[in-house]
Design a protein around this motif. Structure first.
Motif, PDB file in Angstrom:
ATOM      1  N   GLN A 156     -14.244 -28.260 -13.900  1.00 55.36           N
ATOM      2  CA  GLN A 156     -13.925 -29.578 -14.460  1.00 55.36           C
ATOM      3  C   GLN A 156     -15.101 -30.164 -15.260  1.00 55.36           C
ATOM      4  OE1 GLN A 156     -10.758 -30.842 -14.041  1.00 55.36           O
ATOM      5  NE2 GLN A 156     -10.306 -28.943 -12.977  1.00 55.36           N
ATOM      6  N   CYS A 157     -15.851 -29.297 -15.948  1.00 54.77           N
ATOM      7  CA  CYS A 157     -17.003 -29.779 -16.716  1.00 54.77           C
ATOM      8  C   CYS A 157     -16.571 -30.428 -18.031  1.00 54.77           C
ATOM      9  CB  CYS A 157     -17.971 -28.631 -16.992  1.00 54.77           C
ATOM     10  SG  CYS A 157     -17.324 -27.380 -18.124  1.00 54.77           S
ATOM     11  N   ARG A 158     -15.330 -30.198 -18.420  1.00 57.08           N
ATOM     12  CA  ARG A 158     -14.740 -30.759 -19.640  1.00 57.08           C
ATOM     13  C   ARG A 158     -15.386 -30.196 -20.907  1.00 57.08           C
ATOM     14  NH1 ARG A 158     -14.047 -37.195 -18.705  1.00 57.08           N
ATOM     15  NH2 ARG A 158     -12.887 -36.951 -20.663  1.00 57.08           N
ATOM     16  N   GLY A 159     -16.058 -29.049 -20.749  1.00 56.40           N
ATOM     17  CA  GLY A 159     -16.645 -28.392 -21.918  1.00 56.40           C
ATOM     18  C   GLY A 159     -15.594 -27.965 -22.916  1.00 56.40           C
ATOM     19  N   CYS A 160     -14.454 -27.470 -22.435  1.00 54.67           N
ATOM     20  CA  CYS A 160     -13.376 -27.045 -23.335  1.00 54.67           C
ATOM     21  C   CYS A 160     -12.844 -28.225 -24.134  1.00 54.67           C
ATOM     22  CB  CYS A 160     -12.262 -26.378 -22.535  1.00 54.67           C
ATOM     23  SG  CYS A 160     -11.596 -27.379 -21.173  1.00 54.67           S
ATOM     24  N   GLU A 161     -12.797 -29.380 -23.503  1.00 51.26           N
ATOM     25  CA  GLU A 161     -12.335 -30.586 -24.190  1.00 51.26           C
ATOM     26  C   GLU A 161     -13.280 -30.944 -25.333  1.00 51.26           C
ATOM     27  OE1 GLU A 161     -10.905 -35.089 -22.936  1.00 51.26           O
ATOM     28  OE2 GLU A 161     -12.516 -34.116 -21.798  1.00 51.26           O
ATOM     29  N   ARG A 162     -14.570 -30.814 -25.108  1.00 56.20           N
ATOM     30  CA  ARG A 162     -15.549 -31.129 -26.145  1.00 56.20           C
ATOM     31  C   ARG A 162     -15.570 -30.083 -27.256  1.00 56.20           C
ATOM     32  NH1 ARG A 162     -18.316 -32.464 -21.364  1.00 56.20           N
ATOM     33  NH2 ARG A 162     -19.382 -30.440 -21.332  1.00 56.20           N
ATOM     34  N   GLN A 163     -15.304 -28.838 -26.897  1.00 60.00           N
ATOM     35  CA  GLN A 163     -15.381 -27.767 -27.891  1.00 60.00           C
ATOM     36  C   GLN A 163     -14.186 -27.752 -28.847  1.00 60.00           C
ATOM     37  OE1 GLN A 163     -17.864 -25.756 -28.507  1.00 60.00           O
ATOM     38  NE2 GLN A 163     -19.147 -26.337 -26.771  1.00 60.00           N
ATOM     39  N   CYS A 164     -13.027 -28.217 -28.418  1.00 62.91           N
ATOM     40  CA  CYS A 164     -11.806 -28.091 -29.219  1.00 62.91           C
ATOM     41  C   CYS A 164     -11.579 -29.319 -30.090  1.00 62.91           C
ATOM     42  CB  CYS A 164     -10.587 -27.859 -28.320  1.00 62.91           C
ATOM     43  SG  CYS A 164      -9.076 -27.575 -29.278  1.00 62.91           S
ATOM     44  N   SER A 165     -11.519 -29.110 -31.394  1.00 63.45           N
ATOM     45  CA  SER A 165     -11.277 -30.209 -32.337  1.00 63.45           C
ATOM     46  C   SER A 165      -9.794 -30.492 -32.538  1.00 63.45           C
ATOM     47  CB  SER A 165     -11.911 -29.866 -33.690  1.00 63.45           C
ATOM     48  OG  SER A 165     -11.301 -28.717 -34.248  1.00 63.45           O
ATOM     49  N   PHE A 166      -8.951 -29.635 -32.000  1.00 65.83           N
ATOM     50  CA  PHE A 166      -7.507 -29.796 -32.175  1.00 65.83           C
ATOM     51  C   PHE A 166      -6.867 -30.614 -31.052  1.00 65.83           C
ATOM     52  CE2 PHE A 166      -8.593 -25.921 -34.480  1.00 65.83           C
ATOM     53  CZ  PHE A 166      -7.994 -26.160 -35.711  1.00 65.83           C
ATOM     54  N   GLY A 167      -7.662 -31.038 -30.076  1.00 66.27           N
ATOM     55  CA  GLY A 167      -7.137 -31.842 -28.974  1.00 66.27           C
ATOM     56  C   GLY A 167      -6.307 -31.045 -27.997  1.00 66.27           C
ATOM     57  N   THR A 168      -6.576 -29.764 -27.902  1.00 62.53           N
ATOM     58  CA  THR A 168      -5.781 -28.899 -27.019  1.00 62.53           C
ATOM     59  C   THR A 168      -6.012 -29.233 -25.549  1.00 62.53           C
ATOM     60  OG1 THR A 168      -5.934 -27.136 -28.673  1.00 62.53           O
ATOM     61  CG2 THR A 168      -5.279 -26.496 -26.441  1.00 62.53           C
ATOM     62  N   HIS A 169      -7.251 -29.508 -25.185  1.00 63.40           N
ATOM     63  CA  HIS A 169      -7.600 -29.769 -23.788  1.00 63.40           C
ATOM     64  C   HIS A 169      -7.903 -31.260 -23.599  1.00 63.40           C
ATOM     65  CE1 HIS A 169      -8.065 -25.400 -23.448  1.00 63.40           C
ATOM     66  NE2 HIS A 169      -8.850 -25.454 -24.519  1.00 63.40           N
ATOM     67  N   THR A 170      -7.301 -31.860 -22.597  1.00 63.21           N
ATOM     68  CA  THR A 170      -7.551 -33.274 -22.276  1.00 63.21           C
ATOM     69  C   THR A 170      -7.732 -33.429 -20.768  1.00 63.21           C
ATOM     70  OG1 THR A 170      -5.167 -33.693 -22.188  1.00 63.21           O
ATOM     71  CG2 THR A 170      -6.300 -34.193 -24.260  1.00 63.21           C
ATOM     72  N   TYR A 171      -8.521 -34.423 -20.408  1.00 58.88           N
ATOM     73  CA  TYR A 171      -8.784 -34.688 -18.987  1.00 58.88           C
ATOM     74  C   TYR A 171      -7.874 -35.804 -18.506  1.00 58.88           C
ATOM     75  CZ  TYR A 171     -11.207 -36.233 -14.772  1.00 58.88           C
ATOM     76  OH  TYR A 171     -11.506 -36.605 -13.485  1.00 58.88           O
ATOM     77  N   ASP A 172      -7.193 -35.546 -17.384  1.00 63.41           N
ATOM     78  CA  ASP A 172      -6.309 -36.531 -16.776  1.00 63.41           C
ATOM     79  C   ASP A 172      -7.020 -37.135 -15.563  1.00 63.41           C
ATOM     80  OD1 ASP A 172      -4.362 -38.087 -15.681  1.00 63.41           O
ATOM     81  OD2 ASP A 172      -2.910 -36.483 -15.375  1.00 63.41           O
ATOM     82  N   PRO A 173      -7.493 -38.396 -15.684  1.00 63.34           N
ATOM     83  CA  PRO A 173      -8.246 -38.989 -14.565  1.00 63.34           C
ATOM     84  C   PRO A 173      -7.379 -39.243 -13.337  1.00 63.34           C
ATOM     85  CG  PRO A 173      -7.823 -40.612 -16.285  1.00 63.34           C
ATOM     86  CD  PRO A 173      -7.385 -39.305 -16.827  1.00 63.34           C
ATOM     87  N   LEU A 174      -6.066 -39.363 -13.520  1.00 68.78           N
ATOM     88  CA  LEU A 174      -5.184 -39.630 -12.376  1.00 68.78           C
ATOM     89  C   LEU A 174      -5.125 -38.436 -11.435  1.00 68.78           C
ATOM     90  CD1 LEU A 174      -2.248 -41.537 -14.126  1.00 68.78           C
ATOM     91  CD2 LEU A 174      -4.153 -42.492 -12.797  1.00 68.78           C
TER      92      LEU A 174
END
Length: 504
Positions: A20-38
């Protein structure tokens, strides 16, 4: 509205490995990966994935796998998944489907059906590590005869020699404009060209003023139909000028840089407003005949004081050999010919995949046409569009080219994964984007070193292949098709290539 198109890629995340480091979210410019805080977990949207593999490579836990999705359609030889998906996209949008990179259709790749000769007993091979091997190439017009006089042992050449480009290896970087690629990618190509003793081509987007003095001597500048970024300094700072008539990925339709990629810096270089589409018309509006082309060639020679060779770039299309003959007679010193596998930043998919002919067939046809007309020495030939390795380079030269342009190969060396989303301006590898956050991912020092390494490696392999053929100079191989044989080709294909079948 619900899309009827299945996602191209499927993302699998190993939840046990994922930290859950969210590295994939930062690397992708297409918005493929998002973090769900719930739910305190990362969610991936397959529909947004471009398949660039950036998140896979940079995942510290190796928790992500991205693979093409299987087709859920009933198998149909006429209606492939690609054809159905393209049709559905156009039914949903009413627009032209754009794409980047080169033609990915299964046309015959002739390089893979051509084998090289090797020396044996009667013609011994040469060891390039211990014996001299000449890869230096001169690009430009050569005289019919040389008038030479000798005085007290000193040789004097009286014949006026046309300006030529001297390259230490027959590999140049193809036209990729600032705007289509990032500033860092553009500068990496320039730096590697200077370090390798070769040249890079600015493409039709101009040359930033701060780069002109530093890199002008290793630059080939383009004059395209849009006339972007052209001024007297631009023409004179470079070592050669190239008139772009066409390119292999989109013959006959001009160029298009989407406004999203026209940043403040790109706009200043191209001399256009920020955020506007940079559209190069399909024709040059001052070229409608060979005579018109001759006038432009002469004008460019006059503008550069006849000190630089003038090249003309055309796409490999039907009857191009006759067109090439006219171009030489119009005064061009170099013909750059681009085959249907040439790459692009943005092109209509239907054009990229259906227009043009393979570069292998084009090289031999043009070389033989010019030789038959007795004008081959009046120009050099640079081949482009589908050069993947050093073996392709040496085969292109044996077919009749003087040198080659590499584009996609250079981008791959910098990190490109051919995801074909160049036109979006969201390149996760920092190559085909003007987003500062993304372009900063490409380190100029590292990228230029990778390109320099590539040129060095290919040059060494070319020397090895020449030595194995018993040849110690590239000049001896140029257009020598007796060193080539075809395997698994039809007779008409070997006739066009000008080679014999294996075993003959």
């Amino acid at each position: 509205m619900k899309s009827f198109v299945f996602p191209e890629f499927e993302i699998t995340r190993d939840e046990e490995k994922c930290g859950q480091c969210r590295g994939c979210e930062r690397q992708c410019s297409f918005g493929t990966h998002t973090y769900d805080p719930l739910t305190d977990r990362l969610i991936s949207d397959d529909y947004k994935c471009a398949g660039c593999q950036r998140c896979v490579i940079f995942c510290p836990k190796d928790a992500i796998v991205v693979r093409p999705t299987q087709s859920f359609y009933r198998p149909n030889a006429s209606w492939s998944r690609e054809k159905m998906d393209d049709l559905k996209k156009q039914a949903e949008t009413g627009g032209v489907i754009l794409t980047g990179c080169g033609n990915d259709k299964p046309f015959r790749i002739y390089w893979d059906h051509i084998v090289l000769n090797a020396s044996q007993v009667t013609n011994p091979s040469i060891d390039p590590l211990r014996e001299p091997m000449e890869l230096r190439t001169f690009l430009g017009a050569k005289p019919d005869l040389m008038d030479i006089s000798t005085t007290n042992g000193d040789v004097e050449i009286k014949t006026e020699i046309s300006p030529n480009l001297m390259v230490e290896t027959p590999i140049l970087f193809s036209a990729m404009s600032y705007g289509a690629i990032s500033y860092n990618a553009f500068r990496s190509l320039a730096t590697a060209a200077r370090q390798s003793g070769t040249f890079f081509n600015t493409g039709e987007g101009g040359l930033p003023k701060e780069m002109r003095q530093e890199f002008g001597k290793c630059a080939i500048v383009q004059v395209a139909s849009g006339r972007f970024g052209i001024d007297a300094e631009y023409l004179n700072c470079a070592s050669a000028v190239e008139i772009k008539v066409g390119q292999g990925a989109k013959p006959g339709i001009g160029g298009h840089l989407p406004g999203e990629k026209v940043s403040l810096e790109v706009a200043a270089t191209r001399m256009i407003p920020v955020g506007t589409d940079a559209i190069s018309p399909a024709p040059h509006h001052d070229i409608y005949s060979i005579e018109d082309l001759s006038m432009l060639i002469t004008a460019l020679k006059e503008a550069t004081n006849y000190e630089k060779p003038i090249s003309v770039k055309i796409a490999a299309v039907h009857n191009f050999a006759a067109i090439g003959s006219g171009i030489v007679r119009a005064g061009a010193d170099i013909i750059a010919i681009d085959g249907l596998r040439g790459g692009t930043g943005a092109a209509p998919k239907v054009i990229r995949d259906n227009v043009g002919i393979p570069i292998e067939l084009a090289i031999s046809a043009l070389d033989r046409r010019l030789k038959n007309e007795g004008i081959r020495n009046r120009c050099s030939i640079i081949a482009a569009g589908g050069i993947r390795c050093s073996a392709d380079v040496i085969k292109a030269i044996a077919l009749g080219a003087d040198a080659v342009y590499i584009g996609s190969a250079a981008l791959i060396a910098m990190g490109c994964t051919l995801c074909q989303k160049c036109y979006t301006g969201k390149c996760n590898w920092g190559i085909c984007t003007q987003d500062p956050r993304l372009s900063g991912r490409l380190n100029v020092d590292i990228a230029s070193q990778r390109l320099t390494n590539l040129i060095h490696a290919w040059s060494h392999e070319i020397s090895e292949m020449l030595g194995g053929m018993g040849i110690n100079a590239l000049e001896s191989l140029r257009g020598n098709r007796d060193h080539l044989r075809g395997v698994g080709l039809y007779e008409w294909e070997m006739d066009v290539l000008g080679i014999k079948g294996a075993g003959e």
